[in-house]
Design a protein around this motif. Structure first.
Motif, PDB file in Angstrom:
ATOM      1  N   ALA A 153      -3.599  10.002  -6.570  1.00 26.79           N
ATOM      2  CA  ALA A 153      -2.192  10.024  -6.163  1.00 26.79           C
ATOM      3  C   ALA A 153      -1.809  11.455  -5.825  1.00 26.79           C
ATOM      4  CB  ALA A 153      -1.292   9.486  -7.282  1.00 26.79           C
ATOM      5  N   THR A 154      -1.002  11.606  -4.792  1.00 28.43           N
ATOM      6  CA  THR A 154      -0.451  12.917  -4.446  1.00 28.43           C
ATOM      7  C   THR A 154       1.048  12.754  -4.262  1.00 28.43           C
ATOM      8  OG1 THR A 154      -0.625  14.807  -2.942  1.00 28.43           O
ATOM      9  CG2 THR A 154      -0.840  12.611  -1.965  1.00 28.43           C
ATOM     10  N   TYR A 155       1.795  13.796  -4.552  1.00 23.35           N
ATOM     11  CA  TYR A 155       3.253  13.691  -4.540  1.00 23.35           C
ATOM     12  C   TYR A 155       3.884  15.034  -4.190  1.00 23.35           C
ATOM     13  CZ  TYR A 155       2.965  16.138  -8.956  1.00 23.35           C
ATOM     14  OH  TYR A 155       2.701  17.086  -9.907  1.00 23.35           O
ATOM     15  N   GLU A 204       5.489   9.939  -2.777  1.00 23.20           N
ATOM     16  CA  GLU A 204       4.139   9.925  -3.319  1.00 23.20           C
ATOM     17  C   GLU A 204       3.285   8.882  -2.604  1.00 23.20           C
ATOM     18  OE1 GLU A 204       3.409   7.706  -7.194  1.00 23.20           O
ATOM     19  OE2 GLU A 204       5.527   8.272  -7.423  1.00 23.20           O
ATOM     20  N   THR A 210      -0.628   2.567  -2.000  1.00 22.71           N
ATOM     21  CA  THR A 210       0.776   2.537  -2.396  1.00 22.71           C
ATOM     22  C   THR A 210       1.487   3.751  -1.833  1.00 22.71           C
ATOM     23  OG1 THR A 210       0.317   3.697  -4.472  1.00 22.71           O
ATOM     24  CG2 THR A 210       0.314   1.291  -4.538  1.00 22.71           C
ATOM     25  N   LYS A 220      -9.301   6.346  -8.451  1.00 24.05           N
ATOM     26  CA  LYS A 220      -7.849   6.318  -8.270  1.00 24.05           C
ATOM     27  C   LYS A 220      -7.355   7.723  -7.960  1.00 24.05           C
ATOM     28  CE  LYS A 220      -7.939   4.690 -12.357  1.00 24.05           C
ATOM     29  NZ  LYS A 220      -7.609   4.245 -13.728  1.00 24.05           N
ATOM     30  N   LYS A 227       3.155   5.207  -9.565  1.00 22.39           N
ATOM     31  CA  LYS A 227       2.061   5.332 -10.509  1.00 22.39           C
ATOM     32  C   LYS A 227       2.571   5.028 -11.910  1.00 22.39           C
ATOM     33  CE  LYS A 227      -1.319   8.482 -12.522  1.00 22.39           C
ATOM     34  NZ  LYS A 227      -1.891   9.849 -12.574  1.00 22.39           N
ATOM     35  N   GLY A 251      -0.502   6.773  -3.136  1.00 23.72           N
ATOM     36  CA  GLY A 251      -1.565   6.462  -4.079  1.00 23.72           C
ATOM     37  C   GLY A 251      -2.647   5.604  -3.448  1.00 23.72           C
ATOM     38  N   ARG A 277      -6.394   3.368  -4.511  1.00 21.06           N
ATOM     39  CA  ARG A 277      -7.291   2.866  -5.558  1.00 21.06           C
ATOM     40  C   ARG A 277      -8.392   2.074  -4.890  1.00 21.06           C
ATOM     41  NH1 ARG A 277      -8.636  -1.528  -8.572  1.00 21.06           N
ATOM     42  NH2 ARG A 277      -8.943  -1.202 -10.826  1.00 21.06           N
TER      43      ARG A 277
END
Length: 805
Positions: A613-615, A597, A555, A611, A120, A599, A601
């Motif tokens: 994202a998780t991590y 992570e 991603t 959008k 990201k 992601g 979109r």
């Protein structure tokens, strides 16, 4: 004869008039002609279009008629034929950033398509910076809605990204690492040395960036790129520039800025100067009464006196001044070579550490400190870069970056009704050499590789001054004087386009670190004479960017990061909190982070972009402050007070995980909406198995922006929100600072939730003149962002005026 001469003059004037109708449209960054620019008047009854050479005939338009230039890849520009003539019949257009086509440099130090990056990355461009009109670069980051910023004082700003902060985040300016050997685990304010007026764009990497940037890049990287000198695309010298003024009511800010650019075909120079004057900051009316500044210390007739504050919302003292200067030169003899020199300087006045000045004394009847202020924070950097582009057996581009930096800071503290002021002064000299290569000739594989060497030397002095007699005597320094920190590293990063819609990115880096510190036992009987640390770290990353459909991006990235102990970790002596003192510990190892992570979109018909994202990050051998034995002693005397002994130790591990969400909706050509939401959780576990909340995990924070814009006006009505952190979720170190928090129903400190309603606008009066008007915290909320010492501004009117020439 006269009639012949008259006819000749008329012919020449007519020819000149016809010739003057042809203009050239150029890219403002490269000077290349822009093809197929649509040119039209307000009613769209007159039109023209630029040709392959950027040429366009505008004879159909009248002299003072408003003409619009429009292209899908460029910002819309409106002017008149008269103004074009004054600018040499040339129009310079700025590229319009498009999310998927955007080029970024932070991941490899070379230009890459943002859509190919698995991490990201958020970019903040010059247009957004101009619109938000931030006071400092810390505010620039906070205004993005993606970064949480803590402030111990007005002259401060410590970013937090994904549960990490300070020396676990890396600051970079024009590709040069700003972190030095005394970046600490406590909050740092070095980011305010970067002048926001000079920032062209900022790229924020979320998650470890150690493959490219080495030590400290555990939680993320903030890369600031300043304006480059602009060449002339004619045979004559071109001069352009900007002048700006800003006023803010909450702290009576007065800021003036001026920059000028001189350009020839092969060389250019850019100069910038900014001056800031900030008065004491005034907080809002509605909020916790614990935040009010009811009393403060004054020295009257040689005696410290606790006096009532006439306006408890005024945070006395918190104001300061700052100057920033930037000078750049660039020389480009041909299309292959480029030489760049940058000189940067920033200096503040003395400024108070506000959170130390509101700390109560032991019995709660008064204040502990009569004085606690930082001396001038100074930063100088000289940066010289040579870039070569062109075909070679081993590279298509090579970049040599050398830099020298000098940092100066000092701390001054004096207890209430004590005549002795303790002072420590630190100077750091930092040298860096980076050699970076780009190779893009191996089929679908693009390689980036290079080497880095860093050297830091720390000079530290301590003294104590009797303010009644002005007698000065030596005292313990904060760090071992003359200590050094250095590292040498090599890296390789590869980008492989497996398919047109699938890109793989992977990299490795090995770093070797040396630390040398000699301890002086004049003031403390250290149980050791020196710290001589040699350690290495291998880090890597692998990830992919995949477009299963043109409107959907997936991603995934796995990466490791590390932080090697620095001089602050190994050799510091300071009071960390009331009744505690941190002492040196030479037996330290690097801490490591392991991160993964995911992601997503999704673009819905160019009307809605979502959008997420998780991590998850796991930190081992974490360098944390814990109780310690110093030569067998658990308590020692420091600055006249018996204090519990602590030291930085590899004594913990941490788990940080979270979710980040963003949305952009486009209702019409004029109306849009954007929002961001960040949720972070973090747990720190020490060697005894005791869990506690991680200190730098920010509360849930979010913003929502409703935006209206046309060619001349942009307006943004927005809401900022921060969630609550209850007492049981506060880090143990934060519970020991109840004076900066509100009190819950059980009498315990906690950080309340808060929101603000805000309005921001910009009006382009002419092509050269623009104004901004903002009204922040409209409902006058009294709030303090998590872990901050100073309370945020109340209702704040911000006015700005800018002129370009």
């Amino acid at each position: 004869m006269r009639s012949i001469v008259g006819c000749f003059v008329i012919f020449i004037l007519a020819s000149f008039s016809v010739f003057a109708q042809e203009i050239t449209v150029l890219d403002a960054e490269t000077g290349n002609p822009v093809v197929n620019i649509a040119v039209y008047n307000k009613e769209q009854t007159k039109t023209a279009i630029s040709d392959f050479n950027g040429k366009c005939d505008i004879s159909v338009f009248s002299r003072n008629e408003r003409i619009t230039f429009k292209h899908i890849s460029y910002e819309i520009f409106t002017t008149t034929k008269a103004q074009i003539a004054r600018r040499g019949n040339r129009i310079y257009l700025n590229l319009r950033p498009a999310e998927l086509q955007e080029v970024v440099m932070s991941v490899s130090k070379w230009e890459q398509q943002k859509s190919d990056i698995p991490q990201k990355i958020e970019s903040i461009d010059a247009r957004s910076i101009s619109f938000t009109n931030p006071q400092t670069s810390a505010d620039l980051l906070q205004n993005s809605g993606k970064v949480f910023v803590q402030k111990s004082q007005l002259g401060g700003g410590s970013p937090m990204i994904r549960g990490f902060a300070t020396n676990r985040l890396l600051l970079s300016v024009d590709g040069v690492r700003m972190n030095n050997a005394i970046f600490r685990g406590g909050n740092v304010q070095n980011v305010i040395s970067i002048d926001p007026f000079t920032v062209k764009n900022t790229e924020i990497i979320f998650g470890p960036g150690s493959v490219i940037y080495g030590s400290d890049a555990i939680g993320g990287v903030m890369n600031f790129f300043t304006h480059k000198p602009r060449f002339s695309f004619t045979d004559s010298l071109t001069v352009s520039g900007n002048a700006s003024y800003r006023f803010a009511s909450a702290n009576n800010e007065n800021t003036a800025h001026f920059d000028v650019n001189f350009g020839q075909r092969k060389w250019a120079a850019y100069s910038s100067f900014s001056y800031n004057n900030f008065d004491d900051l005034v907080m809002g009316r509605h909020g916790p009464v614990e935040y009010l500044r009811n009393t403060f210390v004054e020295r009257r007739d040689g005696i410290d006196v606790l006096v009532e504050n006439d306006d408890p919302r005024r945070q006395v003292p918190s104001g300061y001044d700052q100057v920033n200067f930037l000078q750049k030169f660039t020389y480009k003899p041909n299309t292959t070579w480029n030489y760049d020199l940058g000189l940067y300087y920033s200096e503040t006045s003395d400024y108070s550490r506000y959170d130390r000045l509101i700390r109560p004394n032991s019995d709660g009847t008064g204040l502990r400190a009569a004085e606690w202020f930082y001396g001038p924070q100074k930063w100088f950097m000289g940066n010289f870069q040579i870039t070569k582009k062109g075909k070679n057996k081993f590279y298509d581009g090579v970049k040599l970056t050398t830099a020298y930096q000098h940092f100066e800071e000092s701390r001054n503290e004096r207890r209430f009704q004590d005549p002795t002021r303790f002072t420590t002064v630190e100077n750091v000299d930092a040298l860096s050499v980076n050699l970076d290569f780009e190779n893009k000739k191996i089929g679908d594989l693009r390689l980036y590789y290079g080497a880095e060497y860093l050297f830091n030397k720390v000079n530290s002095e301590g003294s104590q001054t009797n303010i009644e007699t002005n007698a000065v005597t030596p005292s313990a320094s904060r760090y071992p004087d003359g200590s050094t920190w250095q590292t040498f590293a090599g890296y390789i990063n590869g980008e492989y386009k497996l398919k047109p819609n699938f890109t793989l990115l992977s990299g490795l880096r090995y770093s070797q670190v040396w630390v040398d510190a000699q301890f002086d036992d004049t003031f403390f009987q250290f149980p050791f004479e020196e710290a001589d640390l040699i350690t290495g770290a291998l880090t890597g990353s692998i990830g992919f960017s995949w477009f299963p459909r043109a409107d959907l991006q997936v991603t995934m990235n796995g990466s490791t990061g590390f932080r090697a102990p620095n001089i602050d970790d190994i050799g510091k002596v300071f009071d960390s909190e009331p009744g505690s003192v941190v002492v040196p510990n030479p037996d330290l190892e690097p801490e490591y982070a392991y991160n993964i992570e995911l992601g997503l979109r999704k673009n819905f018909n160019d009307k809605l972009v979502v959008k997420g994202a998780t991590y998850y990050t796991y930190l081992v051998d974490a360098l944390v402050r814990r109780d310690f034995s110093f030569g067998g002693l658990r308590e020692i005397e420091f600055n006249g007070e018996l204090s519990n002994v602590q030291a930085i130790q590899n004594a913990a591990k941490a788990y940080v995980y979270g979710f980040e969400f963003g949305m952009d909706a486009f209702f019409t050509e004029n109306w849009s909406l954007s929002s961001n939401l960040t949720l972070t959780e973090g747990i720190e576990e020490d060697d005894s198995g005791i869990d506690s909340a991680a200190r730098h995990v920010a509360p849930t924070f979010a913003d929502v922006h409703l935006i209206w814009q046309n060619q001349k006006v942009r307006a943004d009505f927005f809401l900022n929100y921060n969630g609550e952190i209850a007492f049981e979720d506060l880090a143990l170190s934060e519970r020991n600072k109840p004076f900066i928090y509100a009190t819950d129903d059980n009498g315990n400190p906690y950080s309340p939730s808060w929101y603000t309603l805000n309005f921001r606008s910009q009006y382009q009066i002419t092509n050269a003149l623009r104004s901004t008007l903002s009204l922040e915290n409209i409902t006058d909320q009294r709030y303090r962002t998590y872990s901050s010492g100073i309370v945020a501004p109340g209702t704040n009117l911000i006015l700005g005026l800018g002129y370009s020439f």
